[in-house]
Design a protein around this motif. Structure first.
Motif, PDB file in Angstrom:
ATOM      1  N   HIS A   1     -51.208 145.190 -25.802  1.00 60.87           N
ATOM      2  CA  HIS A   1     -51.637 144.105 -24.937  1.00 60.87           C
ATOM      3  C   HIS A   1     -52.844 144.633 -24.162  1.00 60.87           C
ATOM      4  O   HIS A   1     -52.765 145.687 -23.552  1.00 60.87           O
ATOM      5  CB  HIS A   1     -50.522 143.713 -23.957  1.00 60.87           C
ATOM      6  CG  HIS A   1     -49.338 143.124 -24.620  1.00 60.87           C
ATOM      7  ND1 HIS A   1     -48.290 143.896 -25.067  1.00 60.87           N
ATOM      8  CD2 HIS A   1     -49.041 141.838 -24.921  1.00 60.87           C
ATOM      9  CE1 HIS A   1     -47.383 143.103 -25.625  1.00 60.87           C
ATOM     10  NE2 HIS A   1     -47.812 141.855 -25.546  1.00 60.87           N
TER      11      HIS A   1
ATOM     12  N   ARG B   1     -52.153 147.078 -31.795  1.00 64.13           N
ATOM     13  CA  ARG B   1     -50.756 146.933 -31.361  1.00 64.13           C
ATOM     14  C   ARG B   1     -50.594 147.201 -29.858  1.00 64.13           C
ATOM     15  O   ARG B   1     -49.676 147.875 -29.436  1.00 64.13           O
ATOM     16  CB  ARG B   1     -49.839 147.830 -32.189  1.00 64.13           C
ATOM     17  CG  ARG B   1     -49.860 147.479 -33.674  1.00 64.13           C
ATOM     18  CD  ARG B   1     -48.898 148.306 -34.505  1.00 64.13           C
ATOM     19  NE  ARG B   1     -47.544 148.159 -33.999  1.00 64.13           N
ATOM     20  CZ  ARG B   1     -46.755 149.191 -33.672  1.00 64.13           C
ATOM     21  NH1 ARG B   1     -47.185 150.424 -33.800  1.00 64.13           N
ATOM     22  NH2 ARG B   1     -45.535 148.976 -33.225  1.00 64.13           N
TER      23      ARG B   1
ATOM     24  N   GLN C   1     -44.816 143.824 -30.215  1.00 63.58           N
ATOM     25  CA  GLN C   1     -44.957 142.656 -29.358  1.00 63.58           C
ATOM     26  C   GLN C   1     -43.738 142.540 -28.450  1.00 63.58           C
ATOM     27  O   GLN C   1     -42.667 143.094 -28.756  1.00 63.58           O
ATOM     28  CB  GLN C   1     -45.066 141.387 -30.190  1.00 63.58           C
ATOM     29  CG  GLN C   1     -46.388 141.232 -30.887  1.00 63.58           C
ATOM     30  CD  GLN C   1     -46.465 139.908 -31.606  1.00 63.58           C
ATOM     31  OE1 GLN C   1     -45.677 139.661 -32.520  1.00 63.58           O
ATOM     32  NE2 GLN C   1     -47.397 139.068 -31.212  1.00 63.58           N
TER      33      GLN C   1
ATOM     34  N   TYR D   1     -42.507 135.577 -24.874  1.00 60.01           N
ATOM     35  CA  TYR D   1     -43.761 135.312 -24.176  1.00 60.01           C
ATOM     36  C   TYR D   1     -43.617 134.031 -23.366  1.00 60.01           C
ATOM     37  O   TYR D   1     -43.040 133.049 -23.828  1.00 60.01           O
ATOM     38  CB  TYR D   1     -44.936 135.183 -25.163  1.00 60.01           C
ATOM     39  CG  TYR D   1     -45.345 136.514 -25.713  1.00 60.01           C
ATOM     40  CD1 TYR D   1     -46.262 137.312 -25.036  1.00 60.01           C
ATOM     41  CD2 TYR D   1     -44.792 137.009 -26.877  1.00 60.01           C
ATOM     42  CE1 TYR D   1     -46.627 138.554 -25.526  1.00 60.01           C
ATOM     43  CE2 TYR D   1     -45.147 138.251 -27.371  1.00 60.01           C
ATOM     44  CZ  TYR D   1     -46.062 139.021 -26.687  1.00 60.01           C
ATOM     45  OH  TYR D   1     -46.404 140.256 -27.170  1.00 60.01           O
TER      46      TYR D   1
ATOM     47  N   CYS E   1     -52.968 142.513 -32.790  1.00 60.44           N
ATOM     48  CA  CYS E   1     -52.140 142.981 -33.913  1.00 60.44           C
ATOM     49  C   CYS E   1     -52.756 144.194 -34.605  1.00 60.44           C
ATOM     50  O   CYS E   1     -52.066 144.882 -35.353  1.00 60.44           O
ATOM     51  CB  CYS E   1     -51.889 141.842 -34.896  1.00 60.44           C
ATOM     52  SG  CYS E   1     -53.356 141.262 -35.739  1.00 60.44           S
TER      53      CYS E   1
ATOM     54  N   TYR F   1     -51.995 140.168 -26.847  1.00 64.84           N
ATOM     55  CA  TYR F   1     -51.637 141.197 -27.827  1.00 64.84           C
ATOM     56  C   TYR F   1     -52.648 141.240 -28.959  1.00 64.84           C
ATOM     57  O   TYR F   1     -53.084 140.204 -29.470  1.00 64.84           O
ATOM     58  CB  TYR F   1     -50.249 140.905 -28.391  1.00 64.84           C
ATOM     59  CG  TYR F   1     -49.666 142.039 -29.189  1.00 64.84           C
ATOM     60  CD1 TYR F   1     -49.169 143.168 -28.554  1.00 64.84           C
ATOM     61  CD2 TYR F   1     -49.594 141.984 -30.571  1.00 64.84           C
ATOM     62  CE1 TYR F   1     -48.617 144.214 -29.268  1.00 64.84           C
ATOM     63  CE2 TYR F   1     -49.038 143.022 -31.299  1.00 64.84           C
ATOM     64  CZ  TYR F   1     -48.554 144.139 -30.644  1.00 64.84           C
ATOM     65  OH  TYR F   1     -48.001 145.167 -31.362  1.00 64.84           O
TER      66      TYR F   1
END
Length: 111
Positions: free
Chosen positions: A86, A84, A23, A27, A81, A79
């Protein structure tokens, strides 16, 4: 990971990814005052990635969720998870919101 209201913050990332990565360090979110003005969309906390090789559910922090609820088109990517990366949001996006019970709303993230 942290949040910032400064679009010039050097820890921000931009756009979609083509390969897995962590990440971003930060942000961008709308200010707390702006988020408190009310929401254009319901406040959702999780979304599912509609990629045949992924299908993961990602849950976001409250400031990000409130930013999406206040201004659904604020972001161009979000994003995942699971893979992994965007990946795109909006009308051509890859994610839909889940309601509080985990049911797919079929509402595209970013619309």
């Amino acid at each position: 990971m942290s949040y910032t209201t400064d679009p010039r913050d050097p820890h921000l990332g931009h756009g979609s990814d083509t390969r897995p990565r962590p990440q971003n360090e930060a942000y961008l979110v709308l200010s707390e005052a702006e988020r408190k003005r009310g929401f254009a969309r319901p406040l959702y906390r999780s979304y599912i990635h509609h990629d045949p090789e992924c299908g993961a559910v990602t849950t976001m922090g409250l400031a990000l969720c409130e930013t999406y609820a206040r201004n659904p088109s604020f972001y161009g990517a979000t994003y995942c998870c699971g893979c992994r990366m965007h990946r795109p949001v909006g009308r051509e996006g890859e994610f839909t919101w889940l309601d509080d019970s985990g049911t797919d709303t079929h509402i595209l993230v970013g619309t």
